[in-house]
Design an enzyme around this catalytic site. Structure first.
Site, PDB file in Angstrom:
ATOM      1  N   GLY A 250     -22.584 -22.701  36.865  1.00 23.82           N
ATOM      2  CA  GLY A 250     -22.328 -22.087  38.161  1.00 23.82           C
ATOM      3  C   GLY A 250     -21.243 -22.806  38.929  1.00 23.82           C
ATOM      4  O   GLY A 250     -20.238 -22.235  39.306  1.00 23.82           O
ATOM      5  N   THR A 479     -28.362 -27.912  35.123  1.00 24.75           N
ATOM      6  CA  THR A 479     -28.467 -29.257  35.675  1.00 24.75           C
ATOM      7  C   THR A 479     -29.740 -29.981  35.276  1.00 24.75           C
ATOM      8  O   THR A 479     -29.821 -31.196  35.417  1.00 24.75           O
ATOM      9  CB  THR A 479     -28.407 -29.191  37.203  1.00 24.75           C
ATOM     10  OG1 THR A 479     -29.406 -28.279  37.662  1.00 24.75           O
ATOM     11  CG2 THR A 479     -27.043 -28.705  37.670  1.00 24.75           C
ATOM     12  N   ALA A 521     -32.358 -30.639  43.621  1.00 28.05           N
ATOM     13  CA  ALA A 521     -33.491 -31.436  43.148  1.00 28.05           C
ATOM     14  C   ALA A 521     -34.336 -31.943  44.305  1.00 28.05           C
ATOM     15  O   ALA A 521     -35.575 -31.862  44.263  1.00 28.05           O
ATOM     16  CB  ALA A 521     -32.989 -32.600  42.304  1.00 28.05           C
ATOM     17  N   ASN A 639     -34.801 -38.177  36.203  1.00 28.56           N
ATOM     18  CA  ASN A 639     -34.694 -38.078  34.747  1.00 28.56           C
ATOM     19  C   ASN A 639     -33.415 -38.775  34.322  1.00 28.56           C
ATOM     20  O   ASN A 639     -32.307 -38.331  34.659  1.00 28.56           O
ATOM     21  CB  ASN A 639     -34.677 -36.599  34.316  1.00 28.56           C
ATOM     22  CG  ASN A 639     -34.660 -36.427  32.807  1.00 28.56           C
ATOM     23  OD1 ASN A 639     -33.853 -37.024  32.101  1.00 28.56           O
ATOM     24  ND2 ASN A 639     -35.549 -35.592  32.294  1.00 28.56           N
ATOM     25  N   THR A 642     -30.914 -36.316  32.151  1.00 28.63           N
ATOM     26  CA  THR A 642     -30.218 -35.220  32.830  1.00 28.63           C
ATOM     27  C   THR A 642     -29.346 -35.730  33.970  1.00 28.63           C
ATOM     28  O   THR A 642     -28.284 -35.168  34.254  1.00 28.63           O
ATOM     29  CB  THR A 642     -31.219 -34.170  33.361  1.00 28.63           C
ATOM     30  OG1 THR A 642     -32.147 -34.799  34.254  1.00 28.63           O
ATOM     31  CG2 THR A 642     -31.982 -33.519  32.215  1.00 28.63           C
ATOM     32  N   GLN A 646     -25.300 -35.141  34.292  1.00 26.63           N
ATOM     33  CA  GLN A 646     -24.642 -34.577  35.464  1.00 26.63           C
ATOM     34  C   GLN A 646     -23.523 -35.473  35.985  1.00 26.63           C
ATOM     35  O   GLN A 646     -22.428 -35.013  36.307  1.00 26.63           O
ATOM     36  CB  GLN A 646     -25.669 -34.349  36.569  1.00 26.63           C
ATOM     37  CG  GLN A 646     -26.517 -33.113  36.370  1.00 26.63           C
ATOM     38  CD  GLN A 646     -25.691 -31.854  36.321  1.00 26.63           C
ATOM     39  OE1 GLN A 646     -25.091 -31.467  37.311  1.00 26.63           O
ATOM     40  NE2 GLN A 646     -25.628 -31.221  35.175  1.00 26.63           N
ATOM     41  N   VAL A 711     -27.160 -35.771  42.391  1.00 25.07           N
ATOM     42  CA  VAL A 711     -26.141 -36.467  41.592  1.00 25.07           C
ATOM     43  C   VAL A 711     -25.059 -35.531  41.073  1.00 25.07           C
ATOM     44  O   VAL A 711     -24.028 -35.984  40.591  1.00 25.07           O
ATOM     45  CB  VAL A 711     -26.784 -37.210  40.395  1.00 25.07           C
ATOM     46  CG1 VAL A 711     -27.833 -38.191  40.866  1.00 25.07           C
ATOM     47  CG2 VAL A 711     -27.402 -36.225  39.395  1.00 25.07           C
ATOM     48  N   GLU A 713     -22.703 -33.602  42.166  1.00 24.00           N
ATOM     49  CA  GLU A 713     -21.346 -33.466  42.684  1.00 24.00           C
ATOM     50  C   GLU A 713     -20.673 -34.813  42.957  1.00 24.00           C
ATOM     51  O   GLU A 713     -19.456 -34.883  43.102  1.00 24.00           O
ATOM     52  CB  GLU A 713     -21.365 -32.614  43.956  1.00 24.00           C
ATOM     53  CG  GLU A 713     -21.940 -31.234  43.678  1.00 24.00           C
ATOM     54  CD  GLU A 713     -21.883 -30.293  44.865  1.00 24.00           C
ATOM     55  OE1 GLU A 713     -21.964 -30.775  46.002  1.00 24.00           O
ATOM     56  OE2 GLU A 713     -21.767 -29.090  44.649  1.00 24.00           O
TER      57      GLU A 713
END
Length: 754
Positions: A250, A479, A521, A639, A642, A646, A711, A713
């Site tokens: 996205g 994400t 998140a 996590n 992940t 990111q 996280v 961006e």
């Protein structure tokens, strides 16, 4: 909760007794994706065989449709309908809101004869197969009365104005402070239009059941899409069931809906059968939003010791004339460095080109390309190490609001990153390190991205077999939302991950704001935690009030949840046994998060530091990344796997921003020249070699109940500037126009006589 002070109270996530929080858990939906069985919007199984729609788009920048000839298209094999602005079914006027609570207003397709940008939808064809629909769409003939259009950004700065409701932000007296500064820097930096280039195009599959429509679409914001479609079709929101379970990228580009959503629903109603519509890659590049170009001026005034006395970041950006969006490239700077005299602001040029909009780290991703290079240029003037200059200007409180920082570890990000990267081996004099015919250089840049928390709800249900299901109108754009929601739910209720199911991406579920702005998140997760805590209360009441439970009559305050059991001391039973016996229909609870007012009393951000080493070819000017490392502070990590995916993904995007990513407007047509991933260059595997990152230990109990932050961006913020600074250190060519392609580097080398 009425205060952020309440968040200091321990909860299952912050206690992490099962050890699930922070663990590098594999993606919840990973097996479905790698086996090709995760149904994306265009791939969902409809109730009956669907038909296919194809958009016809404009070939001029601005004007009017003089005539449309659809006869050949209508006579083409398999064609079921052909619509233009004259034949499309009625829709609400653009911007209309029948329901004042709607998150989005109506957005009609093919609304009238006006053409507002190149790539606008001007006709729509539906046929029995995709091939027949494409063939028929090519037969639609559109004639235009063309009008003069504003398509050249740099040549149109005289049209610039303040963005609606905004003006320059001033602290102290910048002009006076800058005039008195012993050391000055005044430079201009430019960044181009960039495209999101999501792997999955915007697409929708729609069908009707009576007066209710089901749309499977690729969108980041569930309620926004549901409400926009309901307003456009002039039906109740409850009559729109929007599903967006899997999204193939996205990055902000799917934060809004497009014509595929509206036209598929209209056509499905008209034909009485499911309709699929997907944008082509060319239509994605032209007809969906992009990051706008910027022209940024940085002025820094400092004392000889490096302390900033005057600071300004202002300039220009652009947007589509009919859809105002401002790339706030200066906003981040208001919280980054201390200086008593400050000026930040934006001027907006409205143009007749495809709409601009949010793209990963809107504002920071563009703005840090200027300021973080300017800080290096100032450091060179002062004969100072770039990290030292930044540390000298570290503020004790937010430089403009005076608010205390919640947690600020930017200095540690820089110093620890420097040590791990080997910054001490950097030669500060450009052009002194070689590897054969390649100059080698190092660069660094700071990173900052604001932290946000929005209202959200979630539901959680446990059934008689012990399965716990988290239910939320949230989205996962790749994400890891599915995974972290499963971890939060499992940790909160003390059950194994294998016992947890996650259902998201459905407008019928408790609403969440969706994915974007690095708030996903923390927002969705906080609501999930609250729902889990409410379910714990319900299960506790069930157990201590059930004469058949070993916990009967026990003190509720001493109940614990672990290993799938509910217990008081050495008395326990499984949650499955409790629910099967006492509530065989299952137990359901909802929770929510609403940011308390005093959260606004602290300055909340995520931070980082990028370090890069590049090689510059002496003969061609080609720049190659040799290694890159980032250190980041982003609150408690949910996590490890992940989160790292990111943050490093953002860093890779920053490499593309610095070296390859650009789209230009063709002044003849007002179109974007790059219309596919063959001509719009993004980094490939061969471009990214030794790239790594790490997170500092952190828990920010002012951010949300879990102490986490986003996280997604932060990783791109500042990354491109680190590359630019490394290029200068390698060969002595200071470029201020992104991307830094070989022709620009080579021209700089020639100008230096190299």
């Amino acid at each position: 909760m009425s205060s952020i002070a309440d968040w200091a109270t321990p909860n299952p996530v912050t206690e992490n007794r099962s050890g699930l929080i922070g663990k590098a858990v594999d993606r919840y939906e990973g097996p479905l994706k790698v086996t090709g069985t995760a149904p994306y919007a265009y791939e969902v199984e409809a109730p009956e065989k669907p038909v296919h729609g194809v958009l016809v788009t404009s070939s001029i920048a601005r004007g009017r449709i003089a005539s449309v000839d659809t006869k050949a298209a209508e006579a083409s094999p398999g064609v079921l309908l052909v619509w233009t602005h004259e034949t499309v079914p009625p829709q609400a006027p653009r911007g209309h809101k029948a329901n004042p609570r709607s998150q989005r207003a109506s957005a009609p397709a093919l609304e009238n004869h006006e053409v507002l940008y190149f790539g606008q939808s001007v006709a729509f064809v539906v046929a029995d197969t995709l091939e027949n629909a494409k063939a028929a769409a090519a037969l639609v003939k559109v004639e235009y009365d063309e009008l003069w259009a504003v398509v050249d950004f740099a040549a149109s700065l005289g049209l610039a104005e303040d963005p609606p409701g905004e003006q320059d932000v001033r602290v102290g007296d910048f002009e006076a402070g800058y005039a008195k500064a012993p050391v000055k820097l005044d430079e201009t930096y430019t960044s181009p239009i960039q495209n999101h280039v999501q792997m999955e195009p915007c697409a929708t599959t729609a069908w009707w059941d009576g007066d209710k429509v089901t749309v499977n679409t690729s969108i980041q914001m569930v309620k926004g899409g549901q409400h926009a479609l309901a307003e456009t079709l002039m039906i109740a929101p409850d009559n729109v069931h929007l599903l967006t379970r899997y999204i193939g990228g996205g990055f902000g580009g799917k934060g809004q809906s497009y014509d595929d959503l509206v036209l598929s629903a209209l056509a499905a109603r008209a034909l009485g059968r499911p309709v699929k519509v997907a944008y082509t890659r060319q239509q994605m590049m032209l007809g969906t939003i992009h990051r706008p170009a910027t022209i940024q001026r940085v002025r820094l005034g400092a004392n000889p010791d490096g302390r900033l006395t005057a600071f300004a970041l202002d300039g220009y950006t652009h947007c589509f004339r009919e859809q105002v969006f401002t790339e706030h490239f200066a906003n981040f700077a208001r919280a980054l460095y201390a200086a008593p005299n400050r000026l930040t602001g934006h001027k907006l040029v409205k143009m007749d080109i495809p709409p601009a909009g949010p793209m990963r780290a809107p504002g920071e991703a563009s703005g840090m390309l200027s300021l973080e290079v300017a800080m290096d240029e100032l450091a060179e003037q002062l004969g100072m190490d770039p990290i030292q200059l930044r540390l000298i200007n570290e503020p004790e409180r937010d430089p403009e609001t005076g608010k205390p920082f919640s947690v600020r570890q930017l200095a540690r990000c820089m110093t620890e990153g420097a040590e791990r990267f080997g910054w001490s081996r950097r030669n500060p004099t450009p052009g002194q390190v070689r590897d054969g015919r390649t100059w080698i250089g190092m660069g660094m840049a700071a990173a900052i991205r604001a932290d946000y928390l929005l209202p959200a709800k979630a539901g959680v249900r446990i059934t008689a077999d012990g399965t716990v299901t988290l239910l939320q109108g949230m989205t996962d754009i790749g994400t890891g939302t599915y995974t972290i929601l499963a971890q939060i739910t499992a940790e909160t209720l003390g059950v194994p991950l294998s016992q947890v199911k996650v259902e998201i991406g459905d407008s019928n579920l408790p609403p969440a704001p969706g994915s974007g702005g690095q708030f996903g998140a923390s927002t969705a997760g906080s609501a999930a935690l609250d729902a889990g805590m409410n379910l714990r209360k319900a299960l506790t009441e069930l157990a201590v009030g059930d004469p058949r439970s070993p916990l009967y009559g026990g003190p509720a305050d001493f109940v614990t949840f672990a290993n799938g059991n509910i217990a008081i001391g050495n008395r326990s039973e499984s949650l499955a046994a409790l629910v099967a016996r006492a509530a065989p229909e299952g137990v359901y609870a909802e929770g929510s998060i609403v940011p308390p007012a005093d959260r606004r009393d602290v300055s909340l951000h995520t931070y980082g530091a990028h370090f890069a080493e590049v090689g510059v070819d002496m003969d061609t000017g080609e720049v190659r990344l040799r290694r890159m490392f980032g250190v980041f502070s982003c609150g408690r990590i949910l996590n490890a796997k992940t989160a790292k995916s990111q943050i490093t993904g953002g860093m890779i995007w920053g490499v593309g921003t610095a070296l390859t990513e650009v789209n230009a407007i063709d002044p003849r047509y007002g179109s974007l020249i790059g219309q596919d991933v063959g001509g719009y260059l993004i980094p490939a595997h061969a471009d990214i070699v030794e790239l790594d990152s790490m997170f500092l230990d952190e828990a920010d109990d002012k951010a949300n109940p879990m102490g986490i932050k986003g996280v997604g961006e932060l990783g791109i913020s500042g990354a491109g500037a680190a590359i630019a600074n490394a290029i200068y250190n390698a060969c002595g060519v200071r470029l201020r126009d992104y991307p830094m392609t070989p022709d620009k580097v080579l021209a700089g080398l020639v100008a230096k006589g190299l």
